[in-house]
Design a protein around this motif. Structure first.
Motif, PDB file in Angstrom:
ATOM      1  N   GLY A 154      11.529  -9.717 145.062  1.00 26.00           N
ATOM      2  CA  GLY A 154      10.267  -8.998 145.183  1.00 26.00           C
ATOM      3  C   GLY A 154      10.387  -7.502 144.995  1.00 26.00           C
ATOM      4  N   ALA A 155      11.575  -6.952 144.902  1.00 23.73           N
ATOM      5  CA  ALA A 155      11.748  -5.515 144.711  1.00 23.73           C
ATOM      6  C   ALA A 155      11.796  -5.186 143.224  1.00 23.73           C
ATOM      7  CB  ALA A 155      13.021  -5.029 145.403  1.00 23.73           C
ATOM      8  N   ARG A 156      11.608  -3.930 142.918  1.00 22.99           N
ATOM      9  CA  ARG A 156      11.652  -3.491 141.528  1.00 22.99           C
ATOM     10  C   ARG A 156      13.087  -3.544 141.013  1.00 22.99           C
ATOM     11  NH1 ARG A 156      10.941   1.649 141.031  1.00 22.99           N
ATOM     12  NH2 ARG A 156      11.117   2.152 143.247  1.00 22.99           N
ATOM     13  N   PRO A 157      13.274  -3.792 139.695  1.00 23.77           N
ATOM     14  CA  PRO A 157      14.643  -3.817 139.157  1.00 23.77           C
ATOM     15  C   PRO A 157      15.358  -2.476 139.296  1.00 23.77           C
ATOM     16  CG  PRO A 157      13.095  -4.876 137.657  1.00 23.77           C
ATOM     17  CD  PRO A 157      12.275  -4.229 138.712  1.00 23.77           C
ATOM     18  N   ASP A 158      14.597  -1.383 139.281  1.00 13.11           N
ATOM     19  CA  ASP A 158      15.186  -0.046 139.414  1.00 13.11           C
ATOM     20  C   ASP A 158      14.931   0.549 140.794  1.00 13.11           C
ATOM     21  OD1 ASP A 158      12.486   0.154 139.087  1.00 13.11           O
ATOM     22  OD2 ASP A 158      12.561   1.880 137.733  1.00 13.11           O
ATOM     23  N   ALA A 159      14.877  -0.313 141.812  1.00 12.96           N
ATOM     24  CA  ALA A 159      14.521   0.169 143.150  1.00 12.96           C
ATOM     25  C   ALA A 159      15.564   1.127 143.714  1.00 12.96           C
ATOM     26  CB  ALA A 159      14.338  -1.018 144.106  1.00 12.96           C
ATOM     27  N   TRP A 160      16.818   1.013 143.278  1.00 14.33           N
ATOM     28  CA  TRP A 160      17.877   1.864 143.819  1.00 14.33           C
ATOM     29  C   TRP A 160      18.171   3.058 142.915  1.00 14.33           C
ATOM     30  CZ3 TRP A 160      19.545   3.037 148.221  1.00 14.33           C
ATOM     31  CH2 TRP A 160      20.780   3.640 148.422  1.00 14.33           C
ATOM     32  N   ASP A 161      17.372   3.271 141.875  1.00 11.38           N
ATOM     33  CA  ASP A 161      17.614   4.396 140.976  1.00 11.38           C
ATOM     34  C   ASP A 161      17.080   5.706 141.541  1.00 11.38           C
ATOM     35  OD1 ASP A 161      18.709   2.541 139.391  1.00 11.38           O
ATOM     36  OD2 ASP A 161      17.217   2.627 137.794  1.00 11.38           O
ATOM     37  N   ASP A 162      15.937   5.668 142.199  1.00 13.83           N
ATOM     38  CA  ASP A 162      15.294   6.895 142.657  1.00 13.83           C
ATOM     39  C   ASP A 162      15.914   7.509 143.907  1.00 13.83           C
ATOM     40  OD1 ASP A 162      13.582   6.765 140.541  1.00 13.83           O
ATOM     41  OD2 ASP A 162      11.973   5.763 141.639  1.00 13.83           O
ATOM     42  N   PRO A 163      16.301   6.745 144.945  1.00 15.65           N
ATOM     43  CA  PRO A 163      16.862   7.381 146.155  1.00 15.65           C
ATOM     44  C   PRO A 163      18.083   8.256 145.916  1.00 15.65           C
ATOM     45  CG  PRO A 163      16.233   5.139 146.637  1.00 15.65           C
ATOM     46  CD  PRO A 163      16.085   5.299 145.166  1.00 15.65           C
ATOM     47  N   PRO A 164      19.085   7.845 145.119  1.00 14.61           N
ATOM     48  CA  PRO A 164      20.224   8.758 144.905  1.00 14.61           C
ATOM     49  C   PRO A 164      19.835  10.039 144.182  1.00 14.61           C
ATOM     50  CG  PRO A 164      20.822   6.514 144.308  1.00 14.61           C
ATOM     51  CD  PRO A 164      19.350   6.529 144.496  1.00 14.61           C
ATOM     52  N   LEU A 165      18.936   9.940 143.198  1.00 13.46           N
ATOM     53  CA  LEU A 165      18.537  11.136 142.458  1.00 13.46           C
ATOM     54  C   LEU A 165      17.695  12.067 143.326  1.00 13.46           C
ATOM     55  CD1 LEU A 165      17.695   9.570 138.981  1.00 13.46           C
ATOM     56  CD2 LEU A 165      19.823  10.631 139.752  1.00 13.46           C
ATOM     57  N   ALA A 166      16.807  11.500 144.134  1.00 12.69           N
ATOM     58  CA  ALA A 166      16.023  12.331 145.049  1.00 12.69           C
ATOM     59  C   ALA A 166      16.924  12.999 146.081  1.00 12.69           C
ATOM     60  CB  ALA A 166      14.952  11.482 145.732  1.00 12.69           C
ATOM     61  N   GLY A 183      27.811   8.655 142.217  1.00 10.74           N
ATOM     62  CA  GLY A 183      28.530   7.434 142.540  1.00 10.74           C
ATOM     63  C   GLY A 183      27.597   6.365 143.081  1.00 10.74           C
ATOM     64  N   ALA A 184      26.653   6.777 143.960  1.00 14.38           N
ATOM     65  CA  ALA A 184      25.663   5.827 144.465  1.00 14.38           C
ATOM     66  C   ALA A 184      24.691   5.397 143.377  1.00 14.38           C
ATOM     67  CB  ALA A 184      24.904   6.450 145.637  1.00 14.38           C
ATOM     68  N   TYR A 185      24.379   6.306 142.463  1.00  9.83           N
ATOM     69  CA  TYR A 185      23.440   5.975 141.379  1.00  9.83           C
ATOM     70  C   TYR A 185      24.051   4.976 140.406  1.00  9.83           C
ATOM     71  CZ  TYR A 185      20.566   6.701 137.200  1.00  9.83           C
ATOM     72  OH  TYR A 185      19.778   6.511 136.088  1.00  9.83           O
ATOM     73  N   LEU A 186      25.291   5.183 140.026  1.00  8.62           N
ATOM     74  CA  LEU A 186      25.935   4.276 139.079  1.00  8.62           C
ATOM     75  C   LEU A 186      26.379   2.983 139.728  1.00  8.62           C
ATOM     76  CD1 LEU A 186      28.110   6.830 137.069  1.00  8.62           C
ATOM     77  CD2 LEU A 186      25.977   5.757 136.347  1.00  8.62           C
ATOM     78  N   GLY A 187      26.743   3.029 140.997  1.00  5.89           N
ATOM     79  CA  GLY A 187      27.216   1.835 141.683  1.00  5.89           C
ATOM     80  C   GLY A 187      26.156   1.146 142.505  1.00  5.89           C
ATOM     81  N   GLY A 188      24.875   1.461 142.228  1.00  5.92           N
ATOM     82  CA  GLY A 188      23.791   0.843 142.979  1.00  5.92           C
ATOM     83  C   GLY A 188      23.671  -0.639 142.701  1.00  5.92           C
ATOM     84  N   GLU A 189      22.951  -1.301 143.541  1.00 10.67           N
ATOM     85  CA  GLU A 189      22.784  -2.748 143.438  1.00 10.67           C
ATOM     86  C   GLU A 189      22.021  -3.092 142.165  1.00 10.67           C
ATOM     87  OE1 GLU A 189      23.329  -6.490 144.045  1.00 10.67           O
ATOM     88  OE2 GLU A 189      24.059  -5.040 145.515  1.00 10.67           O
ATOM     89  N   ARG A 190      22.643  -3.825 141.292  1.00  7.82           N
ATOM     90  CA  ARG A 190      22.009  -4.206 140.031  1.00  7.82           C
ATOM     91  C   ARG A 190      21.066  -5.393 140.202  1.00  7.82           C
ATOM     92  NH1 ARG A 190      22.083  -0.407 136.545  1.00  7.82           N
ATOM     93  NH2 ARG A 190      21.834  -1.925 134.868  1.00  7.82           N
ATOM     94  N   ARG A 191      21.238  -6.157 141.254  1.00 14.79           N
ATOM     95  CA  ARG A 191      20.365  -7.296 141.515  1.00 14.79           C
ATOM     96  C   ARG A 191      19.732  -7.107 142.898  1.00 14.79           C
ATOM     97  NH1 ARG A 191      24.083 -12.452 139.530  1.00 14.79           N
ATOM     98  NH2 ARG A 191      24.283 -11.814 137.339  1.00 14.79           N
ATOM     99  N   PRO A 192      18.635  -6.415 142.971  1.00 17.98           N
ATOM    100  CA  PRO A 192      18.013  -6.144 144.266  1.00 17.98           C
ATOM    101  C   PRO A 192      17.406  -7.407 144.858  1.00 17.98           C
ATOM    102  CG  PRO A 192      16.614  -5.349 142.488  1.00 17.98           C
ATOM    103  CD  PRO A 192      17.895  -5.818 141.855  1.00 17.98           C
ATOM    104  N   ARG A 193      16.957  -7.231 146.079  1.00 19.11           N
ATOM    105  CA  ARG A 193      16.385  -8.375 146.788  1.00 19.11           C
ATOM    106  C   ARG A 193      15.121  -8.879 146.091  1.00 19.11           C
ATOM    107  NH1 ARG A 193      15.119  -3.758 149.531  1.00 19.11           N
ATOM    108  NH2 ARG A 193      12.901  -3.405 149.936  1.00 19.11           N
TER     109      ARG A 193
END
Length: 350
Positions: free
Chosen positions: A242-254, A230-240
């Motif tokens: 200077g951040a990477r576009p996929d910055a929120w992809d790794d924390p939920p999976l880890a 749920g966190a992986y699919l509903g993560g922020e699609r537009r990060p702050r």
């Protein structure tokens, strides 16, 4: 070349910034818990193997192999969480994707096979053969390996990219595509959950405890997968900025890998070790009692006789057989032999 964050050396490769950067503290937390989990899981796995091998009277070699495989898979899940703290790179993305599915498939295949053996025992009154349990687990695991290998080849070799970005890097993977590729693992989780629930109908208390361990692990795994995906699919699609576009992809999976590994370590491996140690102590206590404290009651004399007179211990069976209507030749010969040898028999019956 990106600048090193606070907490990392300046000459450190940028893909390892998540392991030491204080700005993103989740990487340090995952690293600490994973390091402790690797040590804890190795100790549990070694203790399980030693206890089961020394017990000599286990549930079967096949079930021991399944338990060890599940523990090895859980140990691998904890270690794989470190790979998701490292920044995605074409050199590690392929390994992360295929190991994510294969290790999860190994754990849930073994869990489904163990739960299925208990469900079989609750329905038929006897456990299935060890070879059948191993074959089922191997078959379920092989299907997941084939799915992940074909998905990896298809997604990296096909002509069009997976997302709007150009290139054929294995790191460019759509979230919906990754979730769909994990559907089979989710099906194995659901299968293990149902079979573990059926295993609670076993008549033996020990079998019900083993089924409860598997059921609690499956329920906790379902909660972990629901929350993390749920966190992986509903993560922020537009990060702050200077951040990477996929910055929120790794924390939920880890977090999913780390939590799933700890679930299996705490709710499966640790109870199995405790159950094996407790069963070994119980068997040693029964062995200390010895056979000399067991008495045979002769219904003909209503007295207790020990093991020092085997002829008197046999008279109980002979007196009961004499009351039956049909006595075969072997029983007659035994009666004649005892009549000649035992004077106490002649006193009461002749």
């Amino acid at each position: 070349m990106p600048t090193a964050p606070v907490g990392c050396r300046r000459d450190l490769n940028w893909i390892y910034f998540g392991l030491c950067g204080l700005k993103e503290a989740w990487g340090i937390i995952v690293e600490s818990l994973a390091s402790f989990g690797l040590v804890f899981g190795a100790c549990l796995l070694l203790a399980l193997l030693i206890i089961e091998v020394r017990a000599r009277k286990t549930d079967g070699k096949g079930r021991l192999v399944l338990r060890a495989s599940l523990g090895l898979g859980a140990w691998g899940l904890v270690g794989l969480s470190l790979a998701f703290v490292v920044r995605p790179h074409p050199d590690n993305c392929s390994a992360r994707r295929i190991l994510f599915g294969c290790l999860c498939g190994l754990c849930f295949s073994c869990l489904s096979a163990l739960a299925g053996s208990l469900a079989w025992k609750s329905h038929y009154g006897r456990p299935p053969r060890d070879g059948a349990c191993l074959a089922v687990a191997l078959g379920l695991f092989s299907v997941e390996c084939i799915i992940k290998a074909s998905w990896l080849l298809t997604s990296t070799v096909r002509a069009r990219p997976l997302e709007r970005e150009s290139g054929q890097s294995p790191c460019l993977i759509a979230k919906a595509d990754f979730t769909g590729a994990s559907a089979y693992v989710m099906g194995l989780l659901l299968l293990g959950l149902v079979l573990a629930g059926l295993g609670l109908r076993c008549p033996g208390k020990r079998d019900r405890r083993l089924a409860a361990y598997l059921l609690s692990s499956a329920c906790a795994s379902a909660v972990v997968w629901t929350a993390c995906f749920g966190a992986y699919l509903g993560g922020e699609r537009r990060p702050r900025l200077g951040a990477r576009p996929d910055a929120w992809d790794d924390p939920p999976l880890a977090s999913l890998l780390l939590a799933q590994g700890w679930v299996f370590l705490c709710l499966c491996l640790a109870p199995w070790v405790i159950e094996g140690a407790w069963g070994r102590r119980r068997r040693e206590g029964e062995r200390e009692v010895g056979p000399n404290e067991v008495y045979t009651v002769n219904k003909a004399f209503c007295t207790e006789v020990g093991d020092e007179n085997p002829i008197n211990a046999t008279l109980d069976d002979v007196s009961l057989n004499l009351e039956s209507k049909s006595i075969d030749s072997e029983q007659k010969s035994l009666e004649n032999y005892i009549r000649r040898q035992d004077p106490l028999y002649r006193t009461h019956f002749l």
